[in-house]
Scaffold this motif. Structure first.
Motif, PDB file in Angstrom:
ATOM      1  N   ILE A  88       0.856  -1.190   0.000  1.00 22.58           N
ATOM      2  CA  ILE A  88       0.000   0.000   0.000  1.00 22.58           C
ATOM      3  C   ILE A  88       0.888   1.234   0.000  1.00 22.58           C
ATOM      4  CG2 ILE A  88      -1.933  -1.136   1.144  1.00 22.58           C
ATOM      5  CD1 ILE A  88      -1.033   0.034   3.769  1.00 22.58           C
ATOM      6  N   LYS A  89       0.260   2.411  -0.105  1.00 17.93           N
ATOM      7  CA  LYS A  89       0.999   3.665  -0.125  1.00 17.93           C
ATOM      8  C   LYS A  89       1.386   4.076   1.299  1.00 17.93           C
ATOM      9  CE  LYS A  89      -1.511   5.336  -4.176  1.00 17.93           C
ATOM     10  NZ  LYS A  89      -2.435   6.395  -4.683  1.00 17.93           N
ATOM     11  N   ALA A  90       2.538   4.731   1.409  1.00 21.03           N
ATOM     12  CA  ALA A  90       2.996   5.187   2.729  1.00 21.03           C
ATOM     13  C   ALA A  90       2.041   6.215   3.326  1.00 21.03           C
ATOM     14  CB  ALA A  90       4.402   5.764   2.627  1.00 21.03           C
ATOM     15  N   SER A  91       1.253   6.857   2.489  1.00 21.07           N
ATOM     16  CA  SER A  91       0.297   7.863   2.973  1.00 21.07           C
ATOM     17  C   SER A  91      -1.025   7.241   3.433  1.00 21.07           C
ATOM     18  CB  SER A  91       0.017   8.892   1.866  1.00 21.07           C
ATOM     19  OG  SER A  91      -0.482   8.232   0.704  1.00 21.07           O
ATOM     20  N   ASP A  92      -1.215   5.945   3.176  1.00 18.91           N
ATOM     21  CA  ASP A  92      -2.462   5.284   3.553  1.00 18.91           C
ATOM     22  C   ASP A  92      -2.569   5.134   5.072  1.00 18.91           C
ATOM     23  OD1 ASP A  92      -3.150   5.101   0.936  1.00 18.91           O
ATOM     24  OD2 ASP A  92      -2.745   2.955   0.720  1.00 18.91           O
ATOM     25  N   THR A  93      -3.802   4.968   5.524  1.00 14.59           N
ATOM     26  CA  THR A  93      -4.059   4.765   6.951  1.00 14.59           C
ATOM     27  C   THR A  93      -4.134   3.273   7.253  1.00 14.59           C
ATOM     28  OG1 THR A  93      -5.273   6.840   7.138  1.00 14.59           O
ATOM     29  CG2 THR A  93      -5.677   5.191   8.836  1.00 14.59           C
TER      30      THR A  93
END
Length: 240
Positions: A201-206
């Protein structure tokens, strides 16, 4: 019998209970070892037969010992009750849907207990813990990164081979110190760059962060931090 004598006898049988549990959980008496007879326990601890019997009955009820007709009393391998593993309901929900669940060990080593690990496990400076890091998979898709910290002093002979063969909790079970209750804290947090890479997943995801502290009688046996993909996690509370 006077009320004072009742209190004194109650104290004696619970005191004997604690002594015998310590012999079991310390490994002095191992699973399936034959225990001393009631008569031997009476003599050794200068207690009445009724007091010893009350302590043994409580040990039987709590799953520490079992009796064989005509053969004696033996140390049990304590069962991990289903009601005590509800904090693994996410895994159970995944498997209930027919989805294969697995895990991959990323790291297993001994480290000094510091900061929150020392605080949650009620350890002292200089104490050592096992750090077990695993990635959890559903149908070969990674959904969580879980780090467990376990006191070495409680499980001195725990090895990676045992964990891979039996799983973490069944390895704990072999020491007769098993999970009995747990406290969880659940929060939503940004996923770290490293965990995002593992989870795809993206590092910005929660992610959902679950901190769990697990207990067995007077022991604090595990502190775990898990980061779970938010789309894999749901939480329901039933209020009566």
């Amino acid at each position: 019998m006077s009320k004072n004598n009742d209190v004194q006898n109650n104290f004696k049988y619970t005191q004997l209970y604690d002594i015998l549990v310590e012999k079991i959980t310390s490994g002095e008496w191992k699973p399936h070892d034959k225990m001393p007879t009631e008569r031997e326990l009476c003599t050794r601890y200068a207690l009445s037969r009724i007091t010893v019997r009350d302590a043994l009955d409580l040990l039987t009820k709590d799953g520490y010992i079992y009796r064989k007709q005509g053969k004696g009393t033996f140390v049990s391998v304590r069962r991990i009750e289903q009601t005590l593993t509800k904090f693994y309901s996410l895994r159970e929900n995944i498997e209930a849907k027919g989805i294969t669940h697995s895990n991959k060990v990323l790291s297993f080593k001994q480290i000094p207990a510091v900061g929150k690990v020392m605080e949650n496990l009620k350890l002292n400076p200089g104490d050592v813990v096992y750090e077990l890091i695993r990635c959890l998979y559903a149908q070969d898709v990674p959904y969580a990164v879980e780090t467990s910290y376990i006191p070495v002093s409680i499980y001195p002979e725990m090895t990676l081979e045992k964990i891979k063969e039996n799983g973490l909790y069944k390895t704990m079970q072999s020491f007769n110190i098993i999970p009995e209750r747990a406290i969880e804290n659940i929060t939503a947090v940004p996923v770290s760059r490293e965990d995002a890479l593992l989870l795809g997943i993206k590092a910005s995801d929660t992610s959902i962060k679950i901190e769990r502290t697990t207990f067995s009688r007077n022991y604090t046996i595990e502190y775990t931090v898990a980061f779970i993909k938010s789309d894999f996690f749901s939480y329901r509370v039933e209020l009566n």
